[in-house]
Write an enzyme that holds these catalytic residues in place. Structure first.
Site, mmCIF file in Angstrom:
data_model
loop_
_atom_site.group_PDB
_atom_site.id
_atom_site.type_symbol
_atom_site.label_atom_id
_atom_site.label_comp_id
_atom_site.label_asym_id
_atom_site.label_seq_id
_atom_site.Cartn_x
_atom_site.Cartn_y
_atom_site.Cartn_z
ATOM 1 N N ASP A 168 -5.177 -12.492 3.342
ATOM 2 C CA ASP A 168 -6.409 -11.955 3.928
ATOM 3 C C ASP A 168 -7.635 -12.173 3.045
ATOM 4 O OD1 ASP A 168 -5.251 -10.201 2.165
ATOM 5 O OD2 ASP A 168 -5.174 -8.496 3.544
ATOM 6 N N HIS A 180 0.820 -1.225 0.000
ATOM 7 C CA HIS A 180 0.000 0.000 0.000
ATOM 8 C C HIS A 180 0.851 1.271 0.000
ATOM 9 C CE1 HIS A 180 -3.743 -2.107 0.367
ATOM 10 N NE2 HIS A 180 -3.457 -2.624 1.553
ATOM 11 N N HIS A 216 -6.681 -6.930 -0.624
ATOM 12 C CA HIS A 216 -6.756 -5.490 -0.881
ATOM 13 C C HIS A 216 -5.959 -5.144 -2.140
ATOM 14 C CE1 HIS A 216 -7.225 -5.992 3.555
ATOM 15 N NE2 HIS A 216 -8.202 -5.129 3.352
ATOM 16 N N ASP A 227 -3.236 -10.543 -2.437
ATOM 17 C CA ASP A 227 -3.787 -9.974 -1.198
ATOM 18 C C ASP A 227 -5.220 -9.499 -1.495
ATOM 19 O OD1 ASP A 227 -2.569 -8.558 1.574
ATOM 20 O OD2 ASP A 227 -4.269 -7.482 0.690
#
Ligand SMILES: [Zn+2]
Length: 308
Positions: A243, A122, A161, A159
């Site tokens: 996740d 991120h 996200h 992931d």
């Protein structure tokens, strides 16, 4: 050959505030799951300043250094916090990725897994966010290109996200293909299919809440794997966030351990075809400790079998 596990105790010293999902116990879960595996265990070095400056401007590196507190925590945003040990941990996380690339491209090991935190995908050019300070996987990609002279590197980010940081850091470099599957809508809100990079070198595959194994595997088979195949990378990097697991508290993609083993097999197949099997994987998210441990074990077990 073999599989390297690159880690460092400094990554335990990145302490987040009580109740934060990106917690020290994650590293225990990951390393505990791998403790009986026959892996080449390597201590992560600190990244050199030059490694960070391949992707971040000096002002970002200076700002992160200056933000490190001498006690307690400093919050960089609502989610992203630094403790006394966070700076060293972030340098180890980036350094682990650089070392992993050196070991794999140097022929010391077939593939490598960097068990590090804080995660990195991120972190944007000048913005630490989403628990991330430096863009570790992007640092690995640029190191492989600029230092080792590779011409094409692919990054696959599963992931849950969107890897907005990796996209920000790599979307204007035609030598990098960045592919991300992620739940949408979800943090950080980017990763629409129309965000395709300056050279068509970004592939975003948003999936709905509750997508499940079949939708994930279909998206991989229909979009991501063919894109990587067509790009013919010389090195395959994985942003391995776990996740998307059904038990994860932060998202709802409803994958299981076997999906992570499956996608790792598929990516290793592509690496065998184009990159002499060379794969570097780095830990991103994964916040249910049991699911994280089981998923990491499934992922690294495949790397180990394929690296043998
Ligand atoms: Zn995540």
């Amino acid at each position: 050959m073999a599989t390297a596990l690159i880690a460092h105790d400094d990554c335990y010293d990145h302490v987040t505030p009580p109740g934060h999902p990106e917690q020290v116990a994650r590293l225990d879960a990951v390393l505990g799951a791998l403790k009986d595996m026959d892996l080449v265990r390597v201590a992560a070095p600190m990244a050199a300043e030059a490694d960070l400056l391949r992707i971040h401007p000096q002002e970002h590196v200076d700002a992160v250094r200056a933000a490190a507190p001498s006690e307690g925590w400093r919050s960089l945003d609502a989610d992203t916090h630094m403790s006394v040990g966070s700076l060293a941990a972030a340098y180890r996380a980036a350094g682990a990725n650089v070392r992993a690339v050196d070991m794999v491209l140097g022929g010391e090991v077939q593939n490598a897994f960097a068990a590090v935190r804080p995660p990195g995908h991120h972190a944007e050019r000048t913005t630490p966010m989403g628990f991330c300070l430096f863009g570790s996987v992007s640092i690995a990609a640029k190191h492989a290109l600029d230092h080792h002279g590779l011409k094409r590197v692919a990054i696959v980010d599963f992931d849950v996200h969107h890897g907005n940081g990796t996209q920000d850091l790599c979307e204007d470099d035609a030598r990098i293909l960045f592919c991300s599957t992620h739940q949408m809508p979800l943090y950080p809100g980017t990763g629409h299919a129309h965000e395709d990079g300056a050279y068509g070198n970004v592939l975003n595959v948003p999936l709905p809440d509750g997508a499940g194994s079949k939708a994930f595997r279909d998206a991989m088979e229909r979009l991501v794997l063919p894109a990587v195949d067509a790009f013919k990378p010389e090195l395959l990097l994985i942003s391995a966030g776990f996740d998307a697991h059904a038990d994860d508290p932060l998202a709802g993609m409803r994958l299981v351990e076997d999906d992570f083993a499956w996608v790792t097999e598929q990516l290793c197949d592509l690496a065998d075809r184009h990159c002499q099997g060379r794969v570097v994987s780095t830990l991103e998210g994964g916040y249910d400790l049991e699911a994280l441990a089981a998923s990491t074990a499934a992922h690294v077990q495949v790397l180990k079998e394929r690296g043998a």
